[in-house]
Motif scaffolding. Structure first.
Motif, PDB file in Angstrom:
ATOM      1  N   UNK A 194       0.796  -1.233   0.000  1.00  0.00           N
ATOM      2  CA  UNK A 194       0.000   0.000   0.000  1.00  0.00           C
ATOM      3  C   UNK A 194       0.830   1.286   0.000  1.00  0.00           C
ATOM      4  N   UNK A 195       2.042   1.224  -0.538  1.00  0.00           N
ATOM      5  CA  UNK A 195       2.837   2.449  -0.653  1.00  0.00           C
ATOM      6  C   UNK A 195       2.223   3.336  -1.740  1.00  0.00           C
ATOM      7  N   UNK A 196       1.846   4.586  -1.415  1.00  0.00           N
ATOM      8  CA  UNK A 196       1.139   5.435  -2.392  1.00  0.00           C
ATOM      9  C   UNK A 196       1.951   5.758  -3.639  1.00  0.00           C
ATOM     10  N   UNK A 197       3.256   5.954  -3.490  1.00  0.00           N
ATOM     11  CA  UNK A 197       4.087   6.273  -4.648  1.00  0.00           C
ATOM     12  C   UNK A 197       4.187   5.070  -5.583  1.00  0.00           C
ATOM     13  N   UNK A 198       4.330   3.883  -5.008  1.00  0.00           N
ATOM     14  CA  UNK A 198       4.385   2.666  -5.820  1.00  0.00           C
ATOM     15  C   UNK A 198       3.052   2.439  -6.533  1.00  0.00           C
ATOM     16  N   UNK A 199       1.949   2.675  -5.848  1.00  0.00           N
ATOM     17  CA  UNK A 199       0.628   2.551  -6.472  1.00  0.00           C
ATOM     18  C   UNK A 199       0.511   3.508  -7.651  1.00  0.00           C
ATOM     19  N   UNK A 200       0.983   4.728  -7.448  1.00  0.00           N
ATOM     20  CA  UNK A 200       0.976   5.723  -8.525  1.00  0.00           C
ATOM     21  C   UNK A 200       1.833   5.256  -9.700  1.00  0.00           C
ATOM     22  N   UNK A 201       3.003   4.713  -9.401  1.00  0.00           N
ATOM     23  CA  UNK A 201       3.902   4.271 -10.465  1.00  0.00           C
ATOM     24  C   UNK A 201       3.327   3.106 -11.268  1.00  0.00           C
ATOM     25  N   UNK A 202       2.658   2.168 -10.581  1.00  0.00           N
ATOM     26  CA  UNK A 202       2.004   1.068 -11.295  1.00  0.00           C
ATOM     27  C   UNK A 202       0.922   1.643 -12.218  1.00  0.00           C
ATOM     28  N   UNK A 243      -5.358   2.383  -9.920  1.00  0.00           N
ATOM     29  CA  UNK A 243      -4.167   2.539  -9.076  1.00  0.00           C
ATOM     30  C   UNK A 243      -3.975   3.996  -8.647  1.00  0.00           C
ATOM     31  N   UNK A 244      -4.246   4.925  -9.560  1.00  0.00           N
ATOM     32  CA  UNK A 244      -4.134   6.334  -9.211  1.00  0.00           C
ATOM     33  C   UNK A 244      -5.134   6.707  -8.123  1.00  0.00           C
ATOM     34  N   UNK A 245      -6.317   6.104  -8.175  1.00  0.00           N
ATOM     35  CA  UNK A 245      -7.341   6.356  -7.154  1.00  0.00           C
ATOM     36  C   UNK A 245      -6.842   5.933  -5.773  1.00  0.00           C
ATOM     37  N   UNK A 246      -6.223   4.756  -5.712  1.00  0.00           N
ATOM     38  CA  UNK A 246      -5.693   4.269  -4.430  1.00  0.00           C
ATOM     39  C   UNK A 246      -4.613   5.207  -3.883  1.00  0.00           C
ATOM     40  N   UNK A 247      -3.763   5.700  -4.773  1.00  0.00           N
ATOM     41  CA  UNK A 247      -2.696   6.616  -4.347  1.00  0.00           C
ATOM     42  C   UNK A 247      -3.270   7.977  -3.960  1.00  0.00           C
ATOM     43  N   UNK A 248      -4.262   8.446  -4.727  1.00  0.00           N
ATOM     44  CA  UNK A 248      -4.887   9.744  -4.439  1.00  0.00           C
ATOM     45  C   UNK A 248      -5.599   9.728  -3.095  1.00  0.00           C
ATOM     46  N   UNK A 249      -6.210   8.594  -2.765  1.00  0.00           N
ATOM     47  CA  UNK A 249      -6.917   8.465  -1.481  1.00  0.00           C
ATOM     48  C   UNK A 249      -5.965   8.561  -0.293  1.00  0.00           C
ATOM     49  N   UNK A 250      -4.689   8.297  -0.544  1.00  0.00           N
ATOM     50  CA  UNK A 250      -3.685   8.443   0.513  1.00  0.00           C
ATOM     51  C   UNK A 250      -3.051   9.834   0.506  1.00  0.00           C
ATOM     52  N   UNK A 251      -3.559  10.712  -0.355  1.00  0.00           N
ATOM     53  CA  UNK A 251      -3.118  12.102  -0.340  1.00  0.00           C
ATOM     54  C   UNK A 251      -1.914  12.423  -1.194  1.00  0.00           C
ATOM     55  N   UNK A 301      -3.470  12.730  -7.324  1.00  0.00           N
ATOM     56  CA  UNK A 301      -4.680  13.554  -7.332  1.00  0.00           C
ATOM     57  C   UNK A 301      -4.757  14.383  -8.608  1.00  0.00           C
ATOM     58  N   UNK A 302      -3.630  14.984  -8.979  1.00  0.00           N
ATOM     59  CA  UNK A 302      -3.610  15.812 -10.181  1.00  0.00           C
ATOM     60  C   UNK A 302      -3.879  14.991 -11.436  1.00  0.00           C
ATOM     61  N   UNK A 329     -12.456  18.758  -7.861  1.00  0.00           N
ATOM     62  CA  UNK A 329     -12.251  18.319  -6.469  1.00  0.00           C
ATOM     63  C   UNK A 329     -10.823  17.789  -6.273  1.00  0.00           C
ATOM     64  N   UNK A 330     -10.377  16.995  -7.219  1.00  0.00           N
ATOM     65  CA  UNK A 330      -9.026  16.419  -7.133  1.00  0.00           C
ATOM     66  C   UNK A 330      -7.951  17.488  -7.338  1.00  0.00           C
ATOM     67  N   UNK A 331      -8.190  18.420  -8.252  1.00  0.00           N
ATOM     68  CA  UNK A 331      -7.240  19.518  -8.452  1.00  0.00           C
ATOM     69  C   UNK A 331      -7.104  20.349  -7.174  1.00  0.00           C
ATOM     70  N   UNK A 332      -8.231  20.583  -6.504  1.00  0.00           N
ATOM     71  CA  UNK A 332      -8.196  21.364  -5.257  1.00  0.00           C
ATOM     72  C   UNK A 332      -7.349  20.653  -4.199  1.00  0.00           C
ATOM     73  N   UNK A 333      -7.518  19.333  -4.101  1.00  0.00           N
ATOM     74  CA  UNK A 333      -6.746  18.566  -3.114  1.00  0.00           C
ATOM     75  C   UNK A 333      -5.247  18.668  -3.401  1.00  0.00           C
ATOM     76  N   UNK A 334      -4.882  18.504  -4.669  1.00  0.00           N
ATOM     77  CA  UNK A 334      -3.462  18.575  -5.038  1.00  0.00           C
ATOM     78  C   UNK A 334      -2.931  19.994  -4.884  1.00  0.00           C
TER      79      UNK A 334
END
Length: 317
Positions: A214-222, A242-250, A255-256, A277-282
């Motif tokens: 569950x590492x967010x950066x690894x999820x993003x990379x996948x 996978x991006x959703x899982x990483x975005x949910x971890x902030x 998110x972008x 919504x996602x742009x605002x978070x990022x």
């Protein structure tokens, strides 16, 4: 005669005060511990409150315990509470001072945190020399995250000569301790052949191992690999998962880029509200491109040809 007696008494009193001062300085820590009473019980209470997330009360007790010279663990925890803003206002300066106190007492967590603070310039100026000093001390105690931090100094050439091989070596040591950032970074190094051979197979092995934890950066990379068709058959929908899982971890990059996918309707249904919504978070985390695209969407600017291109980039920490 009276004058001589007064001079003698004054001399004796002065000597006594000096003696008390010397004794106080020499035994101040022992005296302070004595005034606290049952230190073990106090520490147990502080730990219990901290575990229960009763941070305000925990902070009060840790503040008392941190005054003990040898209480490096309490100094570190109190510093981290100031750093995170737990139990009160966030105060980076107090956090840094407590981390220094704990790190000088040999606390590896504090040494790692100081390395991070000086690398990123949080609450102080960026100082790679100081970062290197503290991260080396933490790495010498086999602190996995300190190894990752030191490896990243070598990977980027921050305060040291750029040395991919040394970075790879440090990441490998940290990964052996189960550090997921190190696993992801090994995958990153194998992707580009930095300090090792290029191998998408080995890259995926390490990144997937990190993502499974569950590492967010690894999820993003996948997700990036799926979106780009790198190591996998191109699959935008799978990449979005996978991006959703990483975005949910902030993770701001996730998110972008997920916001861009919603904006364009690529791999997900087109949804301007979700994109914003996602742009605002990022954007709230300082992601400049997210801020730029949010402004464009709020102004209802038309999407240019260049804006329709998804440009995914791998991340290492």
């Amino acid at each position: 005669m009276m004058k001589k007696k007064q001079t003698l008494i004054l001399s004796i009193v002065t000597s006594l005060f000096l003696l008390l001062g010397i004794v106080g300085l020499k035994f101040h820590n022992e005296i302070y511990v004595w005034t606290l009473g049952d230190v073990k019980s106090l520490y147990a209470q502080a730990e219990s409150l901290y575990q229960q997330k009763e941070y305000e009360e925990a902070r009060k007790l840790y503040a008392k315990l941190a005054g003990i010279d040898s209480a490096s663990r309490c100094q570190y925890v109190l510093g981290d509470m100031y750093f995170q803003g737990q139990g009160g206002e966030r105060d980076y300066e107090k956090a840094r001072k407590l981390f220094i106190q704990a790190a000088e007492g040999g606390n590896a967590d504090a040494q790692n945190n100081l390395g991070y603070i000086y690398t990123m310039g949080i609450g102080t100026d960026t100082d790679f020399h100081e970062a290197k000093k503290w991260l080396r001390m933490g790495a010498a105690q086999s602190h996995p995250q300190a190894m990752v931090g030191l490896g990243s100094l070598y990977r980027n050439g921050w305060g040291v000569l750029k040395d991919y091989k040394e970075a790879f070596k440090l990441y490998r040591r940290a990964a052996a301790h189960g550090n997921t950032d190190a696993m992801n970074n090994l995958g990153y190094m194998h992707t580009f052949g930095y300090g090792t051979y290029t191998s998408i197979r080995d890259a995926l092995y390490y990144i997937q191992k990190s993502a499974a934890l569950n590492n967010p950066v690894a999820l993003y990379n996948i997700g990036t690999f799926y979106i780009e068709g790198h190591g996998f058959q191109k699959d935008l929908a799978k990449g979005a998962e996978y991006l959703t899982k990483a975005a949910q971890q902030g993770l701001p990059a996730a998110q972008f880029n997920l916001g861009r996918m919603f904006q364009l309707g690529k791999g997900v249904p087109q949804d301007d509200q979700e994109a914003k919504r996602l742009f605002r978070q990022a954007s709230a985390q300082g992601h400049q491109l997210a801020t730029d695209f949010l402004i464009k969407m709020e102004a209802k600017d038309s999407i240019s040809v260049n804006d329709t291109i998804l440009e995914m980039k791998m991340i290492a920490r």
